[in-house]
Structure formats: structure tokens, C-alpha cells
Design an enzyme around this catalytic site. Structure first.
Site, short mmCIF file in Angstrom:
data_model
loop_
_atom_site.label_atom_id
_atom_site.label_comp_id
_atom_site.label_asym_id
_atom_site.label_seq_id
_atom_site.Cartn_x
_atom_site.Cartn_y
_atom_site.Cartn_z
N TYR A 13 108.98 -70.43 -16.49
CA TYR A 13 107.51 -70.26 -16.38
C TYR A 13 106.79 -71.27 -17.27
CZ TYR A 13 102.92 -68.57 -17.81
OH TYR A 13 101.59 -68.51 -18.15
N PHE A 54 103.54 -56.38 -20.70
CA PHE A 54 103.90 -55.51 -21.83
C PHE A 54 102.95 -54.32 -22.05
CE2 PHE A 54 103.81 -55.08 -26.64
CZ PHE A 54 104.94 -54.28 -26.71
N THR A 93 99.60 -62.70 -3.75
CA THR A 93 101.01 -62.40 -3.98
C THR A 93 101.08 -60.97 -4.53
OG1 THR A 93 100.97 -63.04 -6.32
CG2 THR A 93 101.36 -64.81 -4.72
N THR A 145 98.51 -72.05 -21.02
CA THR A 145 99.03 -71.04 -21.94
C THR A 145 99.52 -71.66 -23.23
OG1 THR A 145 100.87 -69.51 -22.21
CG2 THR A 145 101.19 -71.25 -20.62
N ASP A 146 99.53 -70.86 -24.30
CA ASP A 146 100.09 -71.34 -25.57
C ASP A 146 101.61 -71.51 -25.50
OD1 ASP A 146 100.76 -68.62 -25.50
OD2 ASP A 146 99.85 -68.13 -27.44
N LYS A 205 104.28 -74.52 -16.43
CA LYS A 205 102.90 -74.63 -16.94
C LYS A 205 102.75 -75.93 -17.73
CE LYS A 205 99.89 -72.21 -16.58
NZ LYS A 205 98.86 -72.06 -15.51
#
Ligand code: NAD
Ligand code: DAU
Length: 332
Positions: free
Chosen positions: A148, A188, A36, A121-122, A152
Site C-alpha cells: 500500500y 482499527f 469498491t 499519507t505519512d 502511494k
């Protein structure tokens, strides 16, 4: 485990993991990646072709997945749509890759009885107050905020159900924010570094008080390998390196390191539903598997990451203009 299938191995963390496996084991790696906008062949280009094979394809393609599972001992599943801002713009690919894709892989793991490690993920735990003395642990209730993180969370629950209902030999890890080489310029830290390299001012969402718990991608990789080799089936392990920093501090560190005044950034429109703080308690991983991070010094890891982007403009430049146009259209 001599033959590994790594989904999403042409993305940021997946490609770091493939480099780690090639450097620290003698396993052969097959990468399944849809390439992607976030996948990049160049992230694997320096690896030997007798150790790493890249197959371009979709994790939701059951026939292809079935064929690939037949030839491996274990699967490490990184492939996902990974960017919160994109999920606020168009959630649809997140449902496809993160939910349907994970379901397709789990069905193949069940059919072929393959060891399966799921990367998560956290963010599935939601967010914390700035002054909360608790950090996320393996028993924190799920409370995702964005499309998102909701997908998850859904994929984690599918893995747990396939372990319990069908005896799939799976483990799950939930990691905090990664930084390091090969990260897409939409995220970021690379966005701010490459902005500065292009003469654009860094962009901070809102007041910049939000806290992320930074870990170098290399440390994430060593933790995943430890779980794959020695983790207990059916267990979840949280991965973190005690790297909490607020966004403003990180931008100021980048600016200073790159020789600019610490306040040479702009405040821009905040992210909708922006999670305030993530923080990981990785005691279980450290005590049970003896894992320790190598990049304990965030400032040194950040300096090395800045150098990598400075030295590898041909890797990130093709994606930069389109990424900045997208952000500009959102006032960010
Ligand atoms: P990324 O966006 O850089 O890479 C994702 C990769 O998956 C890309 O190569 C993409 O081409 C591939 N992909 C996407 N959909 C696919 C599909 N349907 N079939 C095959 N390949 C597909 O993401 P990342 O930051 O490297 O994250 C990798 C994994 O780690 C994700 O599961 C993410 O949720 C998780 N994670 C990321 C972080 C982080 O800080 N970036 C932290 C914790 C967990
Ligand atoms: O916590 C793990 C998660 O970390 C992963 O599950 C995600 O895949 C990964 O993208 C990352 O999510 P974040 O949303 O925390 O990462 P991002 O790099 O998008 O943003 C980090 C912080 O910086 C967040 O508070 C938003 C802020 N930000 C982001 C961008 C792109 C800015 O202030 N300015 C920006 O330009």
C-alpha cells in the site's frame, strides 16, 4: 473554484471532505468513485442533489476522466486502495488504482490544465523508533514498507514528475491516521467500536506498542481546502494534529468509554512488516497557511465517533461479518 471533482468521494475521508465543502463553500462537487467494497453511496445520501453529483466509475478509465475534467476548475484526488492488511493479501488492485489511476488523472490534468491536489499519507516515509525525537517533515526521505505505502509513494513521485516535466499545477498533502464518521469497519478504531457493539472482544495486533498520530477527518478536510485555495504549486504539505497514541492506549480508551474493563481485549497475530511509529511535524502548513486543527481533544473526538457508530448501525452492519471473517482467516 466553483466546480470541484473529488475522486474517492464515497470513501471515508473523501466523503468527509465533500460534507466539509458543501458546509463551508458554495462550490458544486462531482464525485468520481468506483464504489469498491470501501465506497458507499450512503455516505453522501444526506447532501443536496443540486450541490453533489456521484458518478460511478474508475479513475483509470481515461475517456470518462477526460469528460469529467472538461467540466471542472479543480480536482482533489482521494481515490485509492487504502488498507495495509489488504495490500499484504493481494497487492494487484493497489497498483491499478494508486499508480495507474493517478497516472490517468495526471494526464487529464495536463491536457485540460486543471488545478490538481493529490491526497497522500505519512506512510510514504516509513516508520520511526519510539524514542526518535524527530518527526516526519516535507524533506524526510521516502522509505515505504508495505505494498500500500509503496504504491502511494509511487503516486506522489508521479505527481512531482508531472509538475516538473509538464507544468501541471499540483500540490500534495501527506496526512497521518484519520478517525471520525464513515470509516470502514476494517480499520482499527471502527473495528474495535463495532466489535464491542456486537459483543466481540477488540483485537490488538502484537503487543499494541505501535504508535499512530491521530487526526479527526474534519481537520484533514479543512487543511486540504486551505492547501487547495492558498497552497503554493509544486509544494508538499504535511497534515497532522499532534495526536500520537499507542494502539493499546486507544483500545483501552474505547473500552472505558463504552463501559467495559480497560483490559477486555485480545492480542492477535501481528501485521507482517508492521510500521512501529508515525509522527507528523505540520509546522509548514500552520505557519504558511495559518491552518489549525479544531479537534485538539482526541478523547472528545473519539467519544463523538463512538456515538456515531452506535447511532448508525445500518451504515456499517452490511460490511461487518465479511470483514471479521477475513480477519479470522488470518488469525486476526
Ligand atoms: P477508503 O478506502 O475509505 O476510500 C477510498 C475510496 O476510493 C472508496 O470510495 C473507493 O470506492 C474509491 N476507489 C478506490 N479505487 C478506485 C478507483 N480505481 N476509481 C475510483 N474510485 C476508487 O480510503 P480513505 O481512508 O478514505 O483514504 C482516502 C485517501 O486518503 C487515500 O488516498 C489514502 O491513501 C489517503 N489517506 C488516508 C488516511 C487514513 O487514515 N485513512 C490517512 C492519510 C491519507
Ligand atoms: O498513517 C496513515 C495511514 O493510516 C493511511 O495511509 C492508511 O490508509 C490508513 O489505513 C492508516 O493505516 P494504518 O495501517 O496505520 O491503519 P489501521 O487502521 O489499519 O491500523 C492502525 C493501527 O492499529 C496499526 O498499528 C495496526 C493496528 N491494528 C489494526 C487493526 C485493523 C490493530 O491493532 N488491530 C486491528 O484490528
Amino acid at each position: 473554484m466553483q466546480r470541484l471533482l473529488v475522486t474517492g468521494g464515497a470513501g471515508f475521508i473523501g466523503s468527509n471532505f465533500v460534507h466539509h465543502v458543501v458546509g463551508s463553500t458554495d462550490a458544486h462537487v462531482t464525485v468520481l468513485d468506483k464504489l469498491t467494497y470501501a465506497g458507499n453511496r450512503a455516505s453522501l445520501a444526506d447532501l443536496p442533489s443540486d450541490r453533489v453529483e456521484l458518478v460511478e466509475g474508475d479513475i483509470a478509465d481515461a475517456a470518462l476522466v477526460d469528460e469529467l475534467f472538461a467540466d471542472v476548475d479543480a480536482v482533489v484526488h482521494y481515490a485509492a486502495e487504502s488498507h495495509n492488511d489488504n495490500s499484504l493479501h493481494d497487492p494487484s488492485p493497489f497498483l491499478h488504482s494508486n499508480i495507474i489511476g493517478t497516472y490517468t488523472l495526471l494526464e487529464a490534468a495536463r491536457r485540460h490544465d486543471r488545478r490538481f491536489h493529490h491526497i497522500s499519507t505519512d506512510e510514504v516515509y516509513g516508520d520511526l523508533e519510539l524514542d526518535d525525537s524527530n518527526r516526519f517533515t516535507e524533506t524526510t526521505p521516502y522509505n515505504p514498507s508495505s505494498p500500500y505505502s509503496a504504491t502511494k509513494a509511487g503516486s506522489d513521485l508521479l505527481v512531482r514528475a508531472w509538475v516538473r516535466s509538464f507544468g501541471v499545477r499540483a500540490t500534495i498533502s501527506n496526512c497521518s491516521n484519520n478517525y471520525g464518521p464513515y470509516q470502514h469497519v476494517e480499520k482499527f478504531i471502527p473495528r474495535q467500536i463495532t466489535n464491542i457493539l456486537r459483543g466481540i472482544r477488540p483485537k490488538l495486533y502484537g503487543a499494541g506498542r505501535n504508535v499512530r498520530d491521530w487526526i479527526h477527518a474534519e481537520d484533514h478536510s479543512s487543511a486540504v481546502l486551505a492547501i487547495l485555495e492558498r497552497g503554493r504549486i509544486g509544494e508538499t504539505y504535511l497534515i497532522g494534529a499532534d495526536g500520537e497514541k499507542d494502539n493499546r492506549t486507544v483500545v483501552e480508551m474505547i473500552l472505558t468509554r463504552m463501559g467495559l474493563p480497560a483490559d477486555a481485549y485480545d492480542h492477535v497475530t501481528d501485521r507482517a512488516g508492521h510500521d512501529l511509529r508515525y509522527a507528523i511535524d505540520s509546522t509548514k502548513l500552520r505557519e504558511e497557511l495559518g491552518w489549525r486543527p479544531r479537534y485538539a481533544d482526541f478523547e472528545a473526538g473519539l467519544a463523538a465517533t463512538i456515538d456515531w457508530y452506535r447511532d448508525n448501525e445500518e451504515w456499517w452492519a452490511p460490511a461487518k461479518d465479511a470483514t471479521e471473517s477475513f480477519y479470522a482467516s488470518k488469525g486476526q
